[in-house]
Design a protein around this motif. Sequence first.
Motif, mmCIF file in Angstrom:
data_model
loop_
_atom_site.group_PDB
_atom_site.id
_atom_site.type_symbol
_atom_site.label_atom_id
_atom_site.label_comp_id
_atom_site.label_asym_id
_atom_site.label_seq_id
_atom_site.Cartn_x
_atom_site.Cartn_y
_atom_site.Cartn_z
ATOM 1 N N PRO A 79 17.609 -1.126 3.141
ATOM 2 C CA PRO A 79 17.484 0.155 2.862
ATOM 3 C C PRO A 79 18.181 1.097 3.950
ATOM 4 C CG PRO A 79 15.178 -0.759 3.024
ATOM 5 C CD PRO A 79 16.178 -1.737 3.627
ATOM 6 N N GLY A 80 18.814 2.131 3.428
ATOM 7 C CA GLY A 80 19.136 3.288 4.093
ATOM 8 C C GLY A 80 17.823 4.205 4.506
ATOM 9 N N LYS A 114 15.510 -6.751 12.646
ATOM 10 C CA LYS A 114 16.084 -6.736 11.243
ATOM 11 C C LYS A 114 17.472 -7.600 11.060
ATOM 12 C CE LYS A 114 13.062 -4.102 9.413
ATOM 13 N NZ LYS A 114 12.283 -4.548 8.446
ATOM 14 N N TYR A 163 13.405 -3.047 17.069
ATOM 15 C CA TYR A 163 13.673 -3.272 15.368
ATOM 16 C C TYR A 163 14.734 -3.588 15.327
ATOM 17 C CZ TYR A 163 13.524 -0.696 10.911
ATOM 18 O OH TYR A 163 13.522 -0.431 9.669
ATOM 19 N N ARG A 165 0.945 -1.394 -0.046
ATOM 20 C CA ARG A 165 0.016 0.063 0.017
ATOM 21 C C ARG A 165 1.035 1.350 -0.040
ATOM 22 N NH1 ARG A 165 -2.217 3.185 4.433
ATOM 23 N NH2 ARG A 165 -1.052 1.838 5.771
ATOM 24 N N SER A 166 1.966 1.106 0.720
ATOM 25 C CA SER A 166 2.865 2.439 0.912
ATOM 26 C C SER A 166 4.246 2.249 0.563
ATOM 27 C CB SER A 166 2.354 2.826 2.288
ATOM 28 O OG SER A 166 3.102 3.996 3.016
ATOM 29 N N ILE A 202 12.874 -7.330 2.857
ATOM 30 C CA ILE A 202 13.446 -6.020 3.183
ATOM 31 C C ILE A 202 13.796 -5.681 4.793
ATOM 32 C CG2 ILE A 202 12.734 -3.551 3.412
ATOM 33 C CD1 ILE A 202 12.713 -4.774 0.595
ATOM 34 N N ALA A 203 15.132 -5.755 4.731
ATOM 35 C CA ALA A 203 15.841 -5.641 6.133
ATOM 36 C C ALA A 203 15.969 -4.213 6.568
ATOM 37 C CB ALA A 203 16.893 -6.467 6.453
ATOM 38 N N ALA A 234 7.838 -6.624 2.326
ATOM 39 C CA ALA A 234 8.183 -5.114 2.771
ATOM 40 C C ALA A 234 7.247 -4.643 3.635
ATOM 41 C CB ALA A 234 7.990 -4.269 1.125
ATOM 42 N N THR A 289 15.134 6.033 4.048
ATOM 43 C CA THR A 289 14.289 6.010 2.688
ATOM 44 C C THR A 289 13.040 6.966 2.756
ATOM 45 O OG1 THR A 289 15.348 3.930 2.179
ATOM 46 C CG2 THR A 289 13.381 4.684 0.656
ATOM 47 N N ASP A 298 -1.584 -6.019 1.838
ATOM 48 C CA ASP A 298 -1.205 -4.997 2.804
ATOM 49 C C ASP A 298 -2.519 -5.414 3.813
ATOM 50 O OD1 ASP A 298 0.522 -2.245 3.025
ATOM 51 O OD2 ASP A 298 -1.128 -2.544 4.406
ATOM 52 N N ILE A 299 -1.968 -4.827 5.103
ATOM 53 C CA ILE A 299 -2.953 -5.201 6.328
ATOM 54 C C ILE A 299 -4.072 -4.207 6.267
ATOM 55 C CG2 ILE A 299 -1.950 -3.461 8.151
ATOM 56 C CD1 ILE A 299 -2.237 -5.585 10.172
ATOM 57 N N THR A 311 9.933 7.667 2.555
ATOM 58 C CA THR A 311 8.660 6.925 2.836
ATOM 59 C C THR A 311 7.783 7.817 3.588
ATOM 60 O OG1 THR A 311 9.065 5.277 4.429
ATOM 61 C CG2 THR A 311 9.574 4.842 2.048
ATOM 62 N N ILE A 354 7.993 1.834 0.331
ATOM 63 C CA ILE A 354 8.873 0.774 -0.293
ATOM 64 C C ILE A 354 8.214 -0.551 -0.908
ATOM 65 C CG2 ILE A 354 10.642 -1.048 0.011
ATOM 66 C CD1 ILE A 354 11.853 0.874 2.175
ATOM 67 N N ASP A 405 -2.805 -9.723 7.703
ATOM 68 C CA ASP A 405 -1.651 -9.537 8.696
ATOM 69 C C ASP A 405 -0.528 -10.593 8.450
ATOM 70 O OD1 ASP A 405 0.064 -9.350 10.649
ATOM 71 O OD2 ASP A 405 -1.435 -9.078 12.301
ATOM 72 N N VAL A 406 0.673 -10.252 8.197
ATOM 73 C CA VAL A 406 1.527 -10.987 7.675
ATOM 74 C C VAL A 406 2.054 -11.932 8.762
ATOM 75 C CG1 VAL A 406 2.522 -9.874 5.728
ATOM 76 C CG2 VAL A 406 3.498 -9.296 8.053
HETATM 77 P P1 NAD Z 1 5.345 2.251 5.299
HETATM 78 O O1 NAD Z 1 4.906 2.571 6.594
HETATM 79 O O2 NAD Z 1 5.191 3.510 4.127
HETATM 80 O O3 NAD Z 1 4.691 0.920 4.458
HETATM 81 C C1 NAD Z 1 4.557 -0.242 5.321
HETATM 82 C C2 NAD Z 1 3.455 -0.813 4.789
HETATM 83 O O4 NAD Z 1 3.365 -2.051 5.588
HETATM 84 C C3 NAD Z 1 2.059 0.039 5.082
HETATM 85 O O5 NAD Z 1 1.285 -0.045 3.939
HETATM 86 C C4 NAD Z 1 1.483 -1.091 6.279
HETATM 87 O O6 NAD Z 1 0.215 -0.878 6.336
HETATM 88 C C5 NAD Z 1 2.133 -2.216 6.032
HETATM 89 N N1 NAD Z 1 2.097 -3.278 7.143
HETATM 90 C C6 NAD Z 1 2.340 -2.742 8.555
HETATM 91 N N2 NAD Z 1 2.203 -4.024 9.203
HETATM 92 C C7 NAD Z 1 1.730 -5.042 8.283
HETATM 93 C C8 NAD Z 1 1.235 -6.107 8.856
HETATM 94 N N3 NAD Z 1 1.555 -6.850 10.116
HETATM 95 N N4 NAD Z 1 0.723 -6.726 7.828
HETATM 96 C C9 NAD Z 1 0.877 -6.393 6.518
HETATM 97 N N5 NAD Z 1 1.130 -5.312 6.063
HETATM 98 C C10 NAD Z 1 1.574 -4.551 7.183
HETATM 99 O O7 NAD Z 1 7.015 2.010 5.536
HETATM 100 P P2 NAD Z 1 8.376 1.874 4.773
HETATM 101 O O8 NAD Z 1 9.145 2.916 5.052
HETATM 102 O O9 NAD Z 1 7.876 1.602 3.180
HETATM 103 O O10 NAD Z 1 8.732 0.438 5.365
HETATM 104 C C11 NAD Z 1 8.725 -0.789 4.326
HETATM 105 C C12 NAD Z 1 9.889 -1.696 4.988
HETATM 106 O O11 NAD Z 1 10.901 -0.972 4.855
HETATM 107 C C13 NAD Z 1 9.765 -2.051 6.565
HETATM 108 O O12 NAD Z 1 9.957 -3.281 6.749
HETATM 109 C C14 NAD Z 1 10.734 -0.972 6.968
HETATM 110 O O13 NAD Z 1 11.364 -1.438 8.258
HETATM 111 C C15 NAD Z 1 11.822 -0.974 6.016
HETATM 112 N N6 NAD Z 1 12.650 0.075 6.229
HETATM 113 C C16 NAD Z 1 12.511 1.435 6.090
HETATM 114 C C17 NAD Z 1 13.288 2.221 5.992
HETATM 115 C C18 NAD Z 1 12.837 3.640 5.764
HETATM 116 O O14 NAD Z 1 13.842 4.693 5.897
HETATM 117 N N7 NAD Z 1 11.672 4.291 5.277
HETATM 118 C C19 NAD Z 1 14.685 1.824 6.109
HETATM 119 C C20 NAD Z 1 15.021 0.781 6.500
HETATM 120 C C21 NAD Z 1 14.031 -0.227 6.310
#
Ligand code: NAD
Length: 251
Positions: free
Chosen positions: A172-173, A146, A142, A11-12, A128-129, A77, A175, A33-34, A177, A14, A50-51
């Motif tokens: 990812p560093g 990871k 967290y 949904r969102s 995605i770690a 992701a 990012t 997505d959830i 989002t 990454i 829910d994953v």
């Molecule tokens: P985000 O919040 O934009 O997107 C995450 C999505 O996961 C959301 O749509 C949310 O509804 C969904 N979600 C959450 N819990 C869930 C569940 N239990 N079951 C199914 N879906 C679920 O976040 P993002 O920044 O895109 O993060 C995505 C991944 O990347 C995460 O694992 C995050 O830890 C990782 N990450 C992000 C960053 C960053 O800087 N944004 C850096 C390192 C790692």
Amino acid sequence: MSGLVLVTGGRSGIGAATGRAVAAAGMRPLLCDIAAFEPEAADVWRIPFDVSDEVVVAHEVGAIEAALGPITGLVNAAGILGRMAPPHKLRMSDWDREIAIDLRGTYVMCREVGSRMAERGAGAIVNIASIVSLASAPVHGYGPAKAAVANLTMTLAAEWGGRGVRVNAVSPGFTRTPALQRGLDAGVMEEERLAGLSALRRLVEPEEIGRSVAWLLSDAASAITGINLAVDAGFLCGVTWQAYGGLRGNG
Ligand code: NAD
């Protein structure tokens, strides 16, 4: 690799960007997505799940394959960012939630989809770690979650390599989002500071993560399995320069 690629957290951020990159690379993304959402372009699995719930995941993965055919690629992701607090202030309920979604959820999805891939003798998974899997950070739930995702990736790569399934991680560093934006808006983090610590002097864009994931799924990465690829605009290689007065200016 062509075929159906299931992207959790689609949904969102990454996950959504990965859906676009997977489609651009000629594969067929299916976003889940959830939370319910309307797709921009890619297909969406209409039933939110829910994953971290193994019973629901087994049911939905079965329903997806019955409706659309075998899943040949999986991108985990779905996730939540970590709460920043010292151990005596971090509630155990937050710690449990981060481990449940970020680690348990990744394992449950790999277990269900990867086992099916192994039975069929082909497939590719990208988890995605995070760069915190490769260094420490003040996120006590967290970070270990990871790091465990990186270990899980190697373990499953060794488990299923002989049955044609590759398993890799992308870390990812910082990012750009919605999840990171909330931290920037709340003043927990500053964009200029994060950018200034990175070799490329900027944040990572979600599309850059998506393209790396699509490449790891593709046949271009056919000999690659068990790795944890940092996509971080050079944050990990730049951050230690702080100890020596910081990265040089451009002059
Ligand atoms: P985000 O919040 O934009 O997107 C995450 C999505 O996961 C959301 O749509 C949310 O509804 C969904 N979600 C959450 N819990 C869930 C569940 N239990 N079951 C199914 N879906 C679920 O976040 P993002 O920044 O895109 O993060 C995505 C991944 O990347 C995460 O694992 C995050 O830890 C990782 N990450 C992000 C960053 C960053 O800087 N944004 C850096 C390192 C790692």
